[in-house]
Motif scaffolding. Structure first.
Motif, mmCIF file in Angstrom:
data_model
loop_
_atom_site.group_PDB
_atom_site.id
_atom_site.type_symbol
_atom_site.label_atom_id
_atom_site.label_comp_id
_atom_site.label_asym_id
_atom_site.label_seq_id
_atom_site.Cartn_x
_atom_site.Cartn_y
_atom_site.Cartn_z
ATOM 1 N N ASN A 287 -4.534 0.855 5.511
ATOM 2 C CA ASN A 287 -5.094 0.871 6.859
ATOM 3 C C ASN A 287 -4.206 0.119 7.839
ATOM 4 N N SER A 288 -3.554 -0.959 7.373
ATOM 5 C CA SER A 288 -2.641 -1.711 8.242
ATOM 6 C C SER A 288 -1.512 -0.823 8.749
ATOM 7 N N VAL A 289 -0.953 -0.033 7.857
ATOM 8 C CA VAL A 289 0.133 0.872 8.236
ATOM 9 C C VAL A 289 -0.385 1.995 9.128
ATOM 10 N N ALA A 290 -1.551 2.535 8.792
ATOM 11 C CA ALA A 290 -2.132 3.633 9.581
ATOM 12 C C ALA A 290 -2.436 3.187 11.005
ATOM 13 N N GLN A 291 -2.891 1.937 11.158
ATOM 14 C CA GLN A 291 -3.206 1.439 12.500
ATOM 15 C C GLN A 291 -1.944 1.277 13.341
ATOM 16 N N VAL A 292 -0.862 0.835 12.716
ATOM 17 C CA VAL A 292 0.411 0.739 13.446
ATOM 18 C C VAL A 292 0.872 2.133 13.876
ATOM 19 N N ALA A 293 0.722 3.124 12.992
ATOM 20 C CA ALA A 293 1.086 4.499 13.333
ATOM 21 C C ALA A 293 0.241 5.018 14.494
ATOM 22 N N ARG A 294 -1.045 4.681 14.489
ATOM 23 C CA ARG A 294 -1.921 5.095 15.594
ATOM 24 C C ARG A 294 -1.458 4.471 16.903
ATOM 25 N N GLN A 295 -1.126 3.192 16.864
ATOM 26 C CA GLN A 295 -0.682 2.506 18.073
ATOM 27 C C GLN A 295 0.605 3.125 18.615
ATOM 28 N N LEU A 296 1.530 3.465 17.708
ATOM 29 C CA LEU A 296 2.778 4.104 18.141
ATOM 30 C C LEU A 296 2.519 5.468 18.772
ATOM 31 N N ALA A 297 1.571 6.216 18.199
ATOM 32 C CA ALA A 297 1.295 7.567 18.682
ATOM 33 C C ALA A 297 0.536 7.583 19.998
ATOM 34 N N PHE A 352 7.423 10.163 5.739
ATOM 35 C CA PHE A 352 8.575 9.260 5.635
ATOM 36 C C PHE A 352 8.184 7.778 5.596
ATOM 37 N N ILE A 353 6.952 7.458 6.013
ATOM 38 C CA ILE A 353 6.577 6.057 6.144
ATOM 39 C C ILE A 353 6.484 5.351 4.790
ATOM 40 N N GLY A 354 5.886 6.017 3.806
ATOM 41 C CA GLY A 354 5.665 5.375 2.513
ATOM 42 C C GLY A 354 6.925 4.911 1.820
ATOM 43 N N SER A 355 8.044 5.566 2.107
ATOM 44 C CA SER A 355 9.290 5.237 1.405
ATOM 45 C C SER A 355 9.831 3.859 1.763
ATOM 46 N N VAL A 356 9.459 3.313 2.935
ATOM 47 C CA VAL A 356 9.992 2.014 3.358
ATOM 48 C C VAL A 356 9.024 0.875 3.076
ATOM 49 N N MET A 357 7.853 1.171 2.510
ATOM 50 C CA MET A 357 6.843 0.156 2.259
ATOM 51 C C MET A 357 6.760 -0.165 0.767
ATOM 52 N N THR A 358 6.638 -1.463 0.448
ATOM 53 C CA THR A 358 6.452 -1.889 -0.934
ATOM 54 C C THR A 358 4.957 -1.914 -1.232
ATOM 55 N N LEU A 359 4.395 -0.740 -1.495
ATOM 56 C CA LEU A 359 2.967 -0.595 -1.740
ATOM 57 C C LEU A 359 2.727 0.018 -3.113
ATOM 58 N N THR A 360 1.527 -0.203 -3.629
ATOM 59 C CA THR A 360 1.156 0.433 -4.890
ATOM 60 C C THR A 360 0.975 1.935 -4.663
ATOM 61 N N GLN A 361 0.981 2.705 -5.734
ATOM 62 C CA GLN A 361 0.785 4.144 -5.631
ATOM 63 C C GLN A 361 -0.573 4.481 -5.022
ATOM 64 N N GLU A 362 -1.587 3.706 -5.385
ATOM 65 C CA GLU A 362 -2.927 3.918 -4.828
ATOM 66 C C GLU A 362 -2.925 3.718 -3.314
ATOM 67 N N ALA A 363 -2.260 2.663 -2.855
ATOM 68 C CA ALA A 363 -2.195 2.386 -1.415
ATOM 69 C C ALA A 363 -1.444 3.489 -0.682
ATOM 70 N N LYS A 364 -0.384 4.006 -1.280
ATOM 71 C CA LYS A 364 0.375 5.087 -0.651
ATOM 72 C C LYS A 364 -0.466 6.364 -0.521
ATOM 73 N N GLU A 365 -1.266 6.658 -1.537
ATOM 74 C CA GLU A 365 -2.126 7.843 -1.467
ATOM 75 C C GLU A 365 -3.181 7.680 -0.378
ATOM 76 N N TYR A 366 -3.761 6.502 -0.288
ATOM 77 C CA TYR A 366 -4.717 6.238 0.789
ATOM 78 C C TYR A 366 -4.053 6.402 2.152
ATOM 79 N N MET A 367 -2.839 5.877 2.259
ATOM 80 C CA MET A 367 -2.131 5.903 3.536
ATOM 81 C C MET A 367 -1.874 7.332 3.998
ATOM 82 N N GLN A 368 -1.453 8.202 3.116
ATOM 83 C CA GLN A 368 -1.190 9.588 3.488
ATOM 84 C C GLN A 368 -2.463 10.273 3.996
#
Length: 464
Positions: A287-297, A352-368
């Motif tokens: 959610n932290s990453v998704a919120q930053v993406a929302r702010q950018l958009a 492309f966002i998930g590739s630069v983040m050190t997140l677990t696989q579960e977190a990456k799936e949620y993020m997408q």
């Protein structure tokens, strides 16, 4: 008279130089969009750098940032309420009243910042427990909160002054201030988080120190501009200590609903974060990453909403009501365009966002999945924000936005999200959809209010 076709068909418009209108809007929107982008850049820098440190540090800083976020909603509410008055008085060229509003707003903002600073210093663990039950995340968040809370008063003074300057069409200064702050924050963050140039690696505490130093720099730049560059509108200490009772009454009438509106909206966002926070650190990080993406958009769409409030407020202050109606129609159309562009951008960057983040696989799936939901969320948000923050507030219609936001969030999305997470034990993706449903609910209601023109009022007084 010209006649507007399409979605606004059969509506007559006064003769307007639309080229001049769009030039004026670009002069407002572009600097404010850049300011929003820079502000997002500060958050993104923390997310990216702390994401490289680890998921717990990222989650801790993100949740600790919710305290500052709630404070900034108080400040934004005060400043937005003040712009209801200052933009219209700017249309009348009543400089004295604008300076009085500046002093009044500054006093209120500093008082709010002091309260949040005391709370962050006295009960940081209690505040963090609102958002997470993970001991390690709470520990990281407390480290961040104890340091960054020293920046609250600096931030309150800077933000209030720059928002008042926005309302009188002085928008470039904020761009310069926030750009310098971003550069300072990135450099100091990199040095202190990772231990560059011989400094010890401080992790999350380094990020907090970088934010604090950047806020101090912002205030120094604002003081320099106010003292030496701004020759027309001054911050006067006399108006800070002595309050005009009639003006204070007007300020409370229009600013108080905005403050409560922003607070309830912000608490709703914080509640959404807290609900996800109790569903695991993977959900929080995604959610932290998704919120930053929302702010950018939405940087341009939010810049448009601020420009709408300024431009329409000034026009209403000049008592050009038919012009205000015509301008409002153009702003509504532009908000739809900006929303669609923002949604498409989120879909484009999501792979492309998930590739630069050190997140677990579960977190990456949620993020997408969150990126997909966010793509249609920002389309609705762009229109609603332009209506509520821009069009309605420009005419002093601040109570309607309060009612709409509170009802749609607390009576719909937050309630459904809470029940889904803790009663029905639904999955994170389903709960996230419920938490993001409020903007869709608001769409038809915002449109109906806009078409009624009940928001179109002159709220100025003839005597300063």
């Amino acid at each position: 008279m010209s006649e507007k076709r399409g979605i606004f068909k059969n509506i007559e418009e006064p003769d307007i130089d639309w080229k001049q209108f769009y030039v004026g809007i670009l002069a407002l929107v572009l600097p404010m969009a850049l300011q929003n982008l820079i502000n997002v850049g500060v958050s993104a820098a923390d997310v990216i750098m702390l994401g490289a440190v680890g998921e717990k540090a990222l989650s801790g800083a993100s949740l600790a940032g919710q305290i500052q976020y709630i404070m900034t909603l108080f400040l934004f509410g005060l400043a937005s309420g003040a712009t209801v008055l200052t933009a219209q008085y700017w249309g009348k060229r009543d400089i004295v009243t604008i300076e009085k509003v500046l002093g009044l707003g500054m006093k209120a903002a500093i008082c709010i910042a002091i309260v949040f600073f005391i709370a962050a210093q006295a009960i940081p663990s209690t505040l963090m427990q609102i958002f997470s039950n993970d001991p390690e995340v709470i520990e990281q968040g407390v480290k961040y909160l104890r340091i960054v809370s020293f920046s609250y008063i600096f931030m309150a003074m800077t933000q209030t002054y720059l928002y008042i300057m926005r309302s009188v069409e002085r928008v470039v200064i904020a761009t310069v201030v926030y750009l310098c702050s971003l550069i300072c924050n990135i450099i100091i963050n990199a040095i202190l988080i990772f231990g560059l140039l011989g400094m010890p690696a401080m992790g999350i505490q380094g990020a907090a120190i970088g934010t604090l130093i950047s806020r101090i720099l912002e205030l120094v730049l604002v003081c320099f501009y106010s003292k030496f560059r701004n020759k027309e509108i001054k911050f006067r200490v006399h108006y800070f200590w002595k309050t005009d009772k009639i003006l204070a009454s007007d300020f409370l009438k229009y600013a108080f609903p905005v403050v409560i509106n922003e607070l309830m909206w912000g608490m709703g966002v914080a509640a959404s974060t807290a609900i996800l926070g109790h569903m695991g650190s993977a959900a929080v990080a995604a959610n932290s990453v998704a919120q930053v993406a929302r702010q950018l958009a939405t940087v341009v769409a939010f810049g448009l909403s601020s420009a709408t409030a300024i431009y329409l407020g000034k026009t209403i202050g000049e008592k050009k009501f038919e012009h205000a109606k015509a301008y409002a129609r153009r702003f509504a159309f532009l908000s739809i365009v900006m929303g669609v562009i923002g949604g498409i951008l989120i879909l484009i960057v999501s792979p492309f966002i998930g590739s630069v983040m050190t997140l677990t696989q579960e977190a990456k799936e949620y993020m997408q999945f969150m990126f997909f939901v966010m793509s249609y969320f920002v389309m609705a948000q762009a229109f609603n924000t332009t209506m509520i923050v821009g069009t309605f507030r420009s005419g002093g219609d601040t109570k309607f936005g309060l009612i709409l936001d509170v009802a749609s969030m607390w009576g719909c999305s937050i309630l459904l999200g809470f029940l889904g997470a803790f009663v029905f034990k639904l999955s994170v993706p389903v709960v996230y959809i419920l938490l993001m449903s409020d903007e869709l609910v608001k769409l038809p209601i915002s449109w109906k209010r806009y078409r009624s023109y009940k928001w179109l009022k002159n709220v100025t007084r003839d005597v300063s």
